[in-house]
Design a protein around this motif. Structure first.
Motif, PDB file in Angstrom:
ATOM      1  N   ASN A 146      27.526 -29.956 -16.255  1.00  0.00           N
ATOM      2  CA  ASN A 146      27.880 -29.662 -14.966  1.00  0.00           C
ATOM      3  C   ASN A 146      27.431 -28.346 -15.065  1.00  0.00           C
ATOM      4  OD1 ASN A 146      29.896 -29.069 -16.583  1.00  0.00           O
ATOM      5  ND2 ASN A 146      31.381 -29.633 -15.186  1.00  0.00           N
ATOM      6  N   GLN A 147      26.720 -27.207 -15.880  1.00  0.00           N
ATOM      7  CA  GLN A 147      26.342 -26.047 -15.540  1.00  0.00           C
ATOM      8  C   GLN A 147      25.370 -25.546 -15.566  1.00  0.00           C
ATOM      9  OE1 GLN A 147      29.528 -26.371 -17.932  1.00  0.00           O
ATOM     10  NE2 GLN A 147      31.269 -25.847 -16.541  1.00  0.00           N
ATOM     11  N   GLY A 148      24.794 -26.472 -15.759  1.00  0.00           N
ATOM     12  CA  GLY A 148      23.089 -26.079 -16.018  1.00  0.00           C
ATOM     13  C   GLY A 148      23.177 -26.018 -17.603  1.00  0.00           C
ATOM     14  N   TYR A 149      23.665 -25.825 -18.737  1.00  0.00           N
ATOM     15  CA  TYR A 149      23.044 -26.272 -20.014  1.00  0.00           C
ATOM     16  C   TYR A 149      21.593 -27.377 -20.499  1.00  0.00           C
ATOM     17  CZ  TYR A 149      26.460 -21.969 -19.604  1.00  0.00           C
ATOM     18  OH  TYR A 149      26.974 -20.878 -18.809  1.00  0.00           O
ATOM     19  N   TYR A 150      21.136 -26.995 -21.326  1.00  0.00           N
ATOM     20  CA  TYR A 150      20.693 -27.925 -21.927  1.00  0.00           C
ATOM     21  C   TYR A 150      21.357 -28.840 -23.074  1.00  0.00           C
ATOM     22  CZ  TYR A 150      16.046 -26.780 -19.797  1.00  0.00           C
ATOM     23  OH  TYR A 150      15.422 -26.061 -18.805  1.00  0.00           O
ATOM     24  N   VAL A 151      21.541 -29.918 -22.914  1.00  0.00           N
ATOM     25  CA  VAL A 151      22.044 -30.843 -23.960  1.00  0.00           C
ATOM     26  C   VAL A 151      20.950 -30.668 -25.546  1.00  0.00           C
ATOM     27  CG1 VAL A 151      23.841 -32.781 -24.938  1.00  0.00           C
ATOM     28  CG2 VAL A 151      23.943 -31.657 -22.346  1.00  0.00           C
ATOM     29  N   LEU A 152      21.633 -30.885 -26.305  1.00  0.00           N
ATOM     30  CA  LEU A 152      20.620 -30.477 -27.336  1.00  0.00           C
ATOM     31  C   LEU A 152      21.084 -31.457 -28.202  1.00  0.00           C
ATOM     32  CD1 LEU A 152      21.443 -26.996 -28.671  1.00  0.00           C
ATOM     33  CD2 LEU A 152      19.302 -27.807 -27.449  1.00  0.00           C
ATOM     34  N   ASP A 153      19.045 -32.373 -28.858  1.00  0.00           N
ATOM     35  CA  ASP A 153      19.540 -33.371 -29.543  1.00  0.00           C
ATOM     36  C   ASP A 153      19.905 -32.811 -31.324  1.00  0.00           C
ATOM     37  OD1 ASP A 153      17.333 -32.486 -30.633  1.00  0.00           O
ATOM     38  OD2 ASP A 153      15.784 -33.589 -29.784  1.00  0.00           O
ATOM     39  N   GLU A 154      19.718 -33.960 -32.142  1.00  0.00           N
ATOM     40  CA  GLU A 154      20.176 -33.585 -33.948  1.00  0.00           C
ATOM     41  C   GLU A 154      19.648 -32.532 -34.172  1.00  0.00           C
ATOM     42  OE1 GLU A 154      20.008 -37.198 -35.498  1.00  0.00           O
ATOM     43  OE2 GLU A 154      17.985 -38.010 -35.192  1.00  0.00           O
ATOM     44  N   ASP A 155      17.824 -32.535 -33.555  1.00  0.00           N
ATOM     45  CA  ASP A 155      16.784 -31.410 -33.941  1.00  0.00           C
ATOM     46  C   ASP A 155      17.267 -30.263 -33.060  1.00  0.00           C
ATOM     47  OD1 ASP A 155      15.730 -33.183 -35.886  1.00  0.00           O
ATOM     48  OD2 ASP A 155      14.890 -34.101 -34.674  1.00  0.00           O
ATOM     49  N   GLY A 156      18.176 -30.225 -32.153  1.00  0.00           N
ATOM     50  CA  GLY A 156      18.140 -29.073 -32.283  1.00  0.00           C
ATOM     51  C   GLY A 156      17.106 -28.915 -30.507  1.00  0.00           C
ATOM     52  N   ASN A 157      16.654 -29.556 -30.047  1.00  0.00           N
ATOM     53  CA  ASN A 157      15.632 -29.889 -28.573  1.00  0.00           C
ATOM     54  C   ASN A 157      16.336 -30.207 -27.644  1.00  0.00           C
ATOM     55  OD1 ASN A 157      13.691 -28.787 -30.654  1.00  0.00           O
ATOM     56  ND2 ASN A 157      13.462 -31.114 -31.686  1.00  0.00           N
ATOM     57  N   ASN A 158      15.927 -30.156 -26.898  1.00  0.00           N
ATOM     58  CA  ASN A 158      16.056 -30.735 -25.258  1.00  0.00           C
ATOM     59  C   ASN A 158      15.747 -32.025 -24.654  1.00  0.00           C
ATOM     60  OD1 ASN A 158      16.775 -27.074 -24.958  1.00  0.00           O
ATOM     61  ND2 ASN A 158      14.837 -27.456 -23.516  1.00  0.00           N
ATOM     62  N   ILE A 159      16.705 -32.602 -24.856  1.00  0.00           N
ATOM     63  CA  ILE A 159      16.961 -33.857 -24.330  1.00  0.00           C
ATOM     64  C   ILE A 159      15.648 -34.572 -22.987  1.00  0.00           C
ATOM     65  CG2 ILE A 159      17.717 -36.129 -23.965  1.00  0.00           C
ATOM     66  CD1 ILE A 159      19.751 -34.857 -25.680  1.00  0.00           C
TER      67      ILE A 159
END
Length: 268
Positions: A146-159
């Motif tokens: 909700n602050q606009g930070y990208y949530v990462l997947d298990e490989d460290g990539n944006n989803i």
């Protein structure tokens, strides 16, 4: 007398910092995933007071007299807030009904102070950790906090969600048009070593969740703050009373010093 002034002043500063931590906890009582701060209060080293001078002990060699020293007891030199540590107890899980919301329900983990987090990317591109699963989808279709930070997947990539999320499995798998993506869950073996960075983020060392760690993700739900507001209010009242007590002691010392300067000084 000055030692007493310093002791009372240190007590006031300590209770002020305690109040600040408690106020911050209460202010975040409704913040999803917030972990309450606890202050560790320590005492400065104690001093051993001895009386020196006055009576002497005569010796048989050379006619010298040895000053008699007598122990008067210990004296505390004040207290201070050594550190502020987040309390990582599990918060309640409440349904929100939003498909992008995810709550971590943590079970048994290999380490006593271990904790599981979502991995996100802050504005500087660094990996940080959070328990706040109040996610949303930005204008480009990426899953963000909700602050606009990208949530990462298990490989460290944006989803990339292609603009919508229908399902998030209890293991964190998100079906997308480009294939299944798994949320990048991270594990801190000693969560007490993490430091709060602000905006519900933690900084420190973490790794992939070990196989023997027990947790489940709930879609459409949020983990609530673990702040006990009733206890926090009680602690605030106690801190306020202790602050007032130290303040009264400080005032007495100040009045005594004033008399020593204005009245005792005139006797000479």
């Amino acid at each position: 007398m000055l030692r007493g002034l310093y002791g009372a002043a240190s007590g006031m500063i300590t209770q002020q910092r305690q109040q600040e931590a408690l106020s911050n906890n209460i202010a975040n009582a409704n913040t999803p995933g917030y972990k309450a701060d606890q202050t560790a209060i320590r005492a400065f080293p104690e001093l051993l007071i001895q009386q020196s001078g006055g009576d002497t002990i005569p010796t048989t060699q050379g006619g010298f007299n040895i000053p008699l020293s007598r122990q008067l007891g210990g004296m505390n030199t004040g207290v201070y807030v050594q550190e502020t540590i987040p309390h990582f107890a599990q918060g309640d899980i409440n349904e929100s009904g939003l498909p992008t919301d995810v709550a971590i329900q943590q079970g048994n983990v290999p380490d006593e102070n271990g904790a599981i987090f979502f991995a996100v990317q802050n504005e500087d591109g660094d990996v940080r950790y959070t328990r706040n699963g109040n996610f949303t989808i930005d204008a480009e279709g990426f899953l963000v906090t909700n602050q606009g930070y990208y949530v990462l997947d298990e490989d460290g990539n944006n989803i990339q969600t292609d603009g919508t999320i229908e399902t998030i499995t209890p293991e964190g798998i998100i079906p997308t048009a480009g294939g299944d993506v798994t949320l990048g869950m991270q594990y801190a073996a000693d969560a007490n070593t993490l430091t709060k960075e602000g905006n519900d983020l933690f900084e420190g060392d973490a790794e992939a969740v070990p196989a023997d760690a027990d947790y489940v993700l709930h879609q459409g739900a949020l983990e609530q703050s673990n702040v006990n507001t009733e206890q926090a209010m009680t602690d605030m009242m106690n801190a306020y009373r202790l602050f007032e007590s130290n303040q009264r002691v400080l005032r007495v010392y100040d009045e005594s010093l004033g008399k020593a300067v204005t009245e005792v000084g005139r006797l000479g």
